[in-house]
Design a protein around this motif. Structure first.
Motif, PDB file in Angstrom:
ATOM      1  N   ASP A 146      24.053  62.843  48.264  1.00 17.94           N
ATOM      2  CA  ASP A 146      25.239  62.920  47.407  1.00 17.94           C
ATOM      3  C   ASP A 146      26.126  61.684  47.525  1.00 17.94           C
ATOM      4  O   ASP A 146      27.005  61.475  46.693  1.00 17.94           O
ATOM      5  CB  ASP A 146      26.069  64.161  47.753  1.00 17.94           C
ATOM      6  N   MET A 147      25.913  60.868  48.565  1.00 13.58           N
ATOM      7  CA  MET A 147      26.759  59.687  48.761  1.00 13.58           C
ATOM      8  C   MET A 147      26.528  58.633  47.683  1.00 13.58           C
ATOM      9  O   MET A 147      27.469  58.019  47.199  1.00 13.58           O
ATOM     10  CB  MET A 147      26.514  59.036  50.134  1.00 13.58           C
TER      11      MET A 147
ATOM     12  N   SER B  81      26.330  56.371  40.894  1.00 14.54           N
ATOM     13  CA  SER B  81      27.543  57.180  41.033  1.00 14.54           C
ATOM     14  C   SER B  81      27.600  57.791  42.429  1.00 14.54           C
ATOM     15  O   SER B  81      26.688  57.626  43.228  1.00 14.54           O
ATOM     16  CB  SER B  81      27.570  58.284  39.956  1.00 14.54           C
ATOM     17  N   GLY B  82      28.681  58.485  42.692  1.00 14.40           N
ATOM     18  CA  GLY B  82      28.891  59.113  43.989  1.00 14.40           C
ATOM     19  C   GLY B  82      30.100  58.515  44.688  1.00 14.40           C
ATOM     20  O   GLY B  82      30.658  57.509  44.245  1.00 14.40           O
ATOM     21  N   PRO B  83      30.496  59.128  45.783  1.00 13.89           N
ATOM     22  CA  PRO B  83      31.708  58.660  46.469  1.00 13.89           C
ATOM     23  C   PRO B  83      31.613  57.254  47.051  1.00 13.89           C
ATOM     24  O   PRO B  83      32.595  56.513  47.048  1.00 13.89           O
ATOM     25  CB  PRO B  83      31.934  59.700  47.574  1.00 13.89           C
TER      26      PRO B  83
ATOM     27  N   GLU C 106      31.976  54.757  44.244  1.00 17.01           N
ATOM     28  CA  GLU C 106      33.379  54.792  43.802  1.00 17.01           C
ATOM     29  C   GLU C 106      34.248  53.927  44.702  1.00 17.01           C
ATOM     30  O   GLU C 106      35.163  53.247  44.223  1.00 17.01           O
ATOM     31  CB  GLU C 106      33.889  56.229  43.766  1.00 17.01           C
ATOM     32  N   LEU C 107      33.978  53.930  46.015  1.00 21.31           N
ATOM     33  CA  LEU C 107      34.735  53.065  46.936  1.00 21.31           C
ATOM     34  C   LEU C 107      34.498  51.584  46.612  1.00 21.31           C
ATOM     35  O   LEU C 107      35.438  50.790  46.619  1.00 21.31           O
ATOM     36  CB  LEU C 107      34.343  53.338  48.388  1.00 21.31           C
TER      37      LEU C 107
ATOM     38  N   LEU D  83      33.319  59.453  54.689  1.00 25.10           N
ATOM     39  CA  LEU D  83      33.742  60.001  53.404  1.00 25.10           C
ATOM     40  C   LEU D  83      34.466  61.312  53.665  1.00 25.10           C
ATOM     41  O   LEU D  83      34.300  61.906  54.744  1.00 25.10           O
ATOM     42  CB  LEU D  83      32.516  60.247  52.518  1.00 25.10           C
TER      43      LEU D  83
ATOM     44  N   SER E  42      33.697  64.105  52.822  1.00 27.48           N
ATOM     45  CA  SER E  42      32.666  65.111  53.115  1.00 27.48           C
ATOM     46  C   SER E  42      32.258  65.104  54.581  1.00 27.48           C
ATOM     47  O   SER E  42      31.548  65.990  55.037  1.00 27.48           O
ATOM     48  CB  SER E  42      31.429  64.846  52.249  1.00 27.48           C
TER      49      SER E  42
ATOM     50  N   ALA F  66      39.367  54.831  53.586  1.00 31.45           N
ATOM     51  CA  ALA F  66      38.343  55.681  54.185  1.00 31.45           C
ATOM     52  C   ALA F  66      38.756  55.992  55.621  1.00 31.45           C
ATOM     53  O   ALA F  66      39.058  55.073  56.371  1.00 31.45           O
ATOM     54  CB  ALA F  66      36.987  54.983  54.147  1.00 31.45           C
TER      55      ALA F  66
END
Length: 138
Positions: free
Chosen positions: A36-37, A46-48, A51-52, A108, A110, A137
């Motif tokens: 999911d990262m 895409s993913g967190p 996004e960073l 993250l 998560s 972060a």
């Protein structure tokens, strides 16, 4: 005498000028799928973690140009000067430490930890990225 010799020096330095080239330009980022990262769908990233990287680029007034590949392909591209950063499932135990510079470990929301790989020697750029990540972060 030493003070005079250091006037005009920028420490830390980017021998290849990454920080100056990326600022108000293009951040060349590589991505390798990592749960999911980092999600890859076709040529979309895409993913967190992406996004960073996107928000870091925005801070520099830059846009991101994504390349997708395996970790080995991304490290090869970092070494050839084709990429500025690489993200994926890399950790502080990455086997690529002798071929790429590794940021400090970050987390993250998560709870998943990550590091970002950069070209060896681009110390000012790495400091700029780590300073940004320190603020966003945990």
């Amino acid at each position: 005498m030493l003070c005079v010799a250091l006037v005009g020096c920028s420490i830390p330095a980017d021998p290849d000028g990454t920080t100056d080239r990326v600022r108000h330009g293009v951040l060349r980022a590589g991505a390798s799928a990592a749960g999911d990262m980092v999600v890859i769908a076709g040529d979309e990233v895409s993913g967190p973690l992406p996004e960073l990287i996107e928000s870091f680029a925005t801070e520099l007034g830059a846009r991101v140009s994504w390349s997708i590949g395996s970790e080995e392909q991304l490290v090869d591209a970092l070494e050839r000067g084709v990429l500025d950063v690489a993200i994926g499932g890399m950790s502080t135990h990455t086997p690529w430490m002798d071929r790429a510079s590794v940021t400090r470990e970050y987390w993250l929301p998560s709870g998943e930890s990550f590091v970002v790989l950069l070209p060896l020697g681009e110390n000012r750029f790495q400091l700029t990225l780590e300073t940004y990540l320190d603020g966003v972060a945990p």
